[in-house]
Write an enzyme that holds these catalytic residues in place. Structure first.
Site, PDB file in Angstrom:
ATOM      1  N   LYS A  13      32.508  35.806  36.239  1.00  8.57           N
ATOM      2  CA  LYS A  13      31.190  35.373  35.752  1.00  8.57           C
ATOM      3  C   LYS A  13      31.261  33.918  35.270  1.00  8.57           C
ATOM      4  CE  LYS A  13      31.003  38.707  32.647  1.00  8.57           C
ATOM      5  NZ  LYS A  13      32.308  39.379  32.908  1.00  8.57           N
ATOM      6  N   ARG A  88      24.652  43.467  27.722  1.00  8.29           N
ATOM      7  CA  ARG A  88      25.829  44.299  27.952  1.00  8.29           C
ATOM      8  C   ARG A  88      25.604  45.751  27.574  1.00  8.29           C
ATOM      9  NH1 ARG A  88      30.104  40.212  27.648  1.00  8.29           N
ATOM     10  NH2 ARG A  88      32.107  41.239  27.744  1.00  8.29           N
ATOM     11  N   ARG A 127      44.860  34.510  33.289  1.00  6.39           N
ATOM     12  CA  ARG A 127      43.838  33.503  32.980  1.00  6.39           C
ATOM     13  C   ARG A 127      44.309  32.523  31.904  1.00  6.39           C
ATOM     14  NH1 ARG A 127      37.955  35.419  31.465  1.00  6.39           N
ATOM     15  NH2 ARG A 127      39.060  36.713  29.954  1.00  6.39           N
ATOM     16  N   ARG A 160      43.554  33.743  26.161  1.00  3.78           N
ATOM     17  CA  ARG A 160      42.677  34.449  25.222  1.00  3.78           C
ATOM     18  C   ARG A 160      43.402  35.627  24.603  1.00  3.78           C
ATOM     19  NH1 ARG A 160      36.860  35.314  28.074  1.00  3.78           N
ATOM     20  NH2 ARG A 160      37.134  37.362  27.122  1.00  3.78           N
ATOM     21  N   ARG A 171      38.787  46.928  27.331  1.00  3.39           N
ATOM     22  CA  ARG A 171      37.545  46.240  27.727  1.00  3.39           C
ATOM     23  C   ARG A 171      36.967  46.864  28.999  1.00  3.39           C
ATOM     24  NH1 ARG A 171      39.872  40.541  28.127  1.00  3.39           N
ATOM     25  NH2 ARG A 171      37.852  39.942  28.995  1.00  3.39           N
TER      26      ARG A 171
HETATM   27  P1  AP5 Z   1      36.415  34.546  34.655  1.00  2.00           P
HETATM   28  O1  AP5 Z   1      35.448  33.703  35.418  1.00  2.00           O
HETATM   29  O2  AP5 Z   1      36.942  34.012  33.392  1.00  2.00           O
HETATM   30  O3  AP5 Z   1      35.857  36.031  34.492  1.00  2.00           O
HETATM   31  P2  AP5 Z   1      34.671  36.596  33.584  1.00  2.00           P
HETATM   32  O4  AP5 Z   1      33.873  37.512  34.444  1.00  2.00           O
HETATM   33  O5  AP5 Z   1      33.949  35.489  32.902  1.00  2.00           O
HETATM   34  O6  AP5 Z   1      35.524  37.493  32.594  1.00  2.00           O
HETATM   35  P3  AP5 Z   1      35.530  37.584  30.981  1.00  2.00           P
HETATM   36  O7  AP5 Z   1      36.824  38.179  30.596  1.00  2.00           O
HETATM   37  O8  AP5 Z   1      35.132  36.294  30.383  1.00  2.00           O
HETATM   38  O9  AP5 Z   1      34.415  38.616  30.784  1.00  2.00           O
HETATM   39  P4  AP5 Z   1      34.166  39.459  29.544  1.00  2.00           P
HETATM   40  O10 AP5 Z   1      32.816  39.925  29.887  1.00  2.00           O
HETATM   41  O11 AP5 Z   1      35.157  40.505  29.244  1.00  2.00           O
HETATM   42  O12 AP5 Z   1      34.363  38.437  28.317  1.00  2.00           O
HETATM   43  P5  AP5 Z   1      33.327  37.667  27.406  1.00  2.00           P
HETATM   44  O13 AP5 Z   1      33.894  36.361  27.069  1.00  2.00           O
HETATM   45  O14 AP5 Z   1      31.960  37.710  27.989  1.00  2.00           O
HETATM   46  O15 AP5 Z   1      37.645  34.852  35.668  1.00  2.00           O
HETATM   47  C1  AP5 Z   1      38.776  35.597  35.226  1.00  2.00           C
HETATM   48  C2  AP5 Z   1      40.049  35.002  35.825  1.00  2.00           C
HETATM   49  O16 AP5 Z   1      40.053  35.186  37.236  1.00  2.00           O
HETATM   50  C3  AP5 Z   1      40.214  33.492  35.624  1.00  2.00           C
HETATM   51  O17 AP5 Z   1      41.566  33.216  35.438  1.00  2.00           O
HETATM   52  C4  AP5 Z   1      39.707  32.879  36.949  1.00  2.00           C
HETATM   53  O18 AP5 Z   1      40.325  31.644  37.223  1.00  2.00           O
HETATM   54  C5  AP5 Z   1      40.114  33.953  37.943  1.00  2.00           C
HETATM   55  N1  AP5 Z   1      39.166  34.097  39.067  1.00  2.00           N
HETATM   56  C6  AP5 Z   1      37.810  34.028  39.031  1.00  2.00           C
HETATM   57  N2  AP5 Z   1      37.282  34.242  40.249  1.00  2.00           N
HETATM   58  C7  AP5 Z   1      38.326  34.475  41.077  1.00  2.00           C
HETATM   59  C8  AP5 Z   1      38.437  34.784  42.491  1.00  2.00           C
HETATM   60  N3  AP5 Z   1      37.355  34.909  43.257  1.00  2.00           N
HETATM   61  N4  AP5 Z   1      39.678  34.970  43.005  1.00  2.00           N
HETATM   62  C9  AP5 Z   1      40.791  34.852  42.216  1.00  2.00           C
HETATM   63  N5  AP5 Z   1      40.745  34.564  40.885  1.00  2.00           N
HETATM   64  C10 AP5 Z   1      39.538  34.381  40.326  1.00  2.00           C
HETATM   65  O19 AP5 Z   1      33.308  38.597  26.105  1.00  2.00           O
HETATM   66  C11 AP5 Z   1      34.415  38.672  25.250  1.00  2.00           C
HETATM   67  C12 AP5 Z   1      34.116  39.587  24.074  1.00  2.00           C
HETATM   68  O20 AP5 Z   1      33.021  39.043  23.310  1.00  2.00           O
HETATM   69  C13 AP5 Z   1      33.674  41.007  24.419  1.00  2.00           C
HETATM   70  O21 AP5 Z   1      34.788  41.859  24.632  1.00  2.00           O
HETATM   71  C14 AP5 Z   1      32.875  41.385  23.179  1.00  2.00           C
HETATM   72  O22 AP5 Z   1      33.726  41.730  22.105  1.00  2.00           O
HETATM   73  C15 AP5 Z   1      32.165  40.088  22.829  1.00  2.00           C
HETATM   74  N6  AP5 Z   1      30.858  39.970  23.505  1.00  2.00           N
HETATM   75  C16 AP5 Z   1      30.483  39.007  24.413  1.00  2.00           C
HETATM   76  N7  AP5 Z   1      29.226  39.204  24.829  1.00  2.00           N
HETATM   77  C17 AP5 Z   1      28.783  40.311  24.181  1.00  2.00           C
HETATM   78  C18 AP5 Z   1      27.555  41.037  24.211  1.00  2.00           C
HETATM   79  N8  AP5 Z   1      26.528  40.678  24.994  1.00  2.00           N
HETATM   80  N9  AP5 Z   1      27.457  42.144  23.418  1.00  2.00           N
HETATM   81  C19 AP5 Z   1      28.459  42.532  22.611  1.00  2.00           C
HETATM   82  N10 AP5 Z   1      29.654  41.906  22.544  1.00  2.00           N
HETATM   83  C20 AP5 Z   1      29.807  40.799  23.330  1.00  2.00           C
HETATM   84 MG    MG Z   2      33.777  34.870  30.899  1.00  2.00          MG
END
Ligand code: AP5
Ligand code: MG
Ligand code: ZN
Length: 217
Positions: A13, A88, A127, A160, A171
């Protein structure tokens, strides 16, 4: 244009959002980034969110809805925005619908990026993220030009805290239980586009771009 990026942890994402905001000149709202910045600053919001995030659990709905409401009504979002990691839960999606009605706008498309679970684990555990600008890299799939240094701003890269194997597994459980029901929610509204996220970053980007330009599913 208002776009939601939906998908499990590690689906890409953030990686796709980085490219989409440049291409379409949109504001970027990533609740995970906002919460991590709050934790880093030690603000009351950060103190409230820290334990949930470390354990791979969701931060309470009312907290994140408050953040998104404030961001969506800011002037930089008037021309459109990308929501990454929000909503979410179904309750968050309903709250978002209400906020959008109040400000007289609507969702254009929900992009669901689908990736196999084994691949998600490889992506997350390899990552690296920039401490300064939150740009995302992968030690193998998307490495920076200089080891541990951000290509965009020269900042230091770090791992992270929630990217350890055990937290990643938690997660994924939380995603399947609390977030996956949104796939149906948006499909029923006719807003969903499903993208195969198991491919190369650039291939996925062009598929998302064409879905946005044609409005197709
Ligand atoms: P990346 O692009 O970083 O993936 P992502 O989908 O953004 O994954 P996240 O881990 O950020 O998602 P998340 O939803 O768990 O975390 P968030 O920060 O939102 O890519 C991942 C890796 O793969 C990278 O190394 C990249 O280089 C590689 N990659 C990407 N595309 C690729 C491809 N095509 N091929 C190969 N490699 C690739 O949330 C974190 C925490 O915050 C949550 O756990 C929760 O506690 C809290 N939180 C956030 N939002 C909310 C909400 N709305 N409600 C409640 N709690 C929330
Ligand atoms: Mg992300
Ligand atoms: Zn950077």
């Amino acid at each position: 244009m208002l776009i939601i990026l939906l998908g499990p942890p590690g689906a890409g994402k953030g990686t796709q959002a980085e490219r989409l905001v440049k291409q379409y000149n949109l504001a970027y709202i990533a609740t995970g980034d906002i919460l991590r910045a709050a934790v880093k600053s030690g603000s009351p919001l950060g103190k409230q969110a820290k334990t949930f995030m470390e354990q791979g659990q969701l931060v309470p709905d009312e907290v994140v809805v408050g953040i998104v409401r404030e961001r969506l009504t800011a002037p930089d979002c008037a021309a459109g925005a990308i929501l990454d990691g929000f909503p979410r839960t179904v309750a968050q999606a309903q709250a978002l619908d209400q906020v959008l009605e109040e400000i007289g706008t609507k969702i254009d498309r929900v992009i669901h990026i689908e990736v196999d679970e084994e691949e998600l684990i490889t992506r997350l555990t390899g990552r690296r993220v920039c401490r300064e600008c939150a740009a995302t890299y992968h030690i193998k799939f998307n490495p920076p030009k200089v080891r541990n240094v951000c290509d965009q701003c020269g900042g230091e890269l770090y791992q992270r805290e929630d990217d350890s194997l055990s937290t990643v597994q938690e997660r994924l459980v939380v995603y399947n239980k609390q977030t996956a029901p949104l796939i149906d929610y948006y499909n029923r509204e006719g807003l969903l586009t499903v993208i195969d996220g198991n491919r190369e970053i650039e291939q996925i980007f062009s598929q998302i771009s064409s879905a946005l330009e044609t409005g197709s599913s």
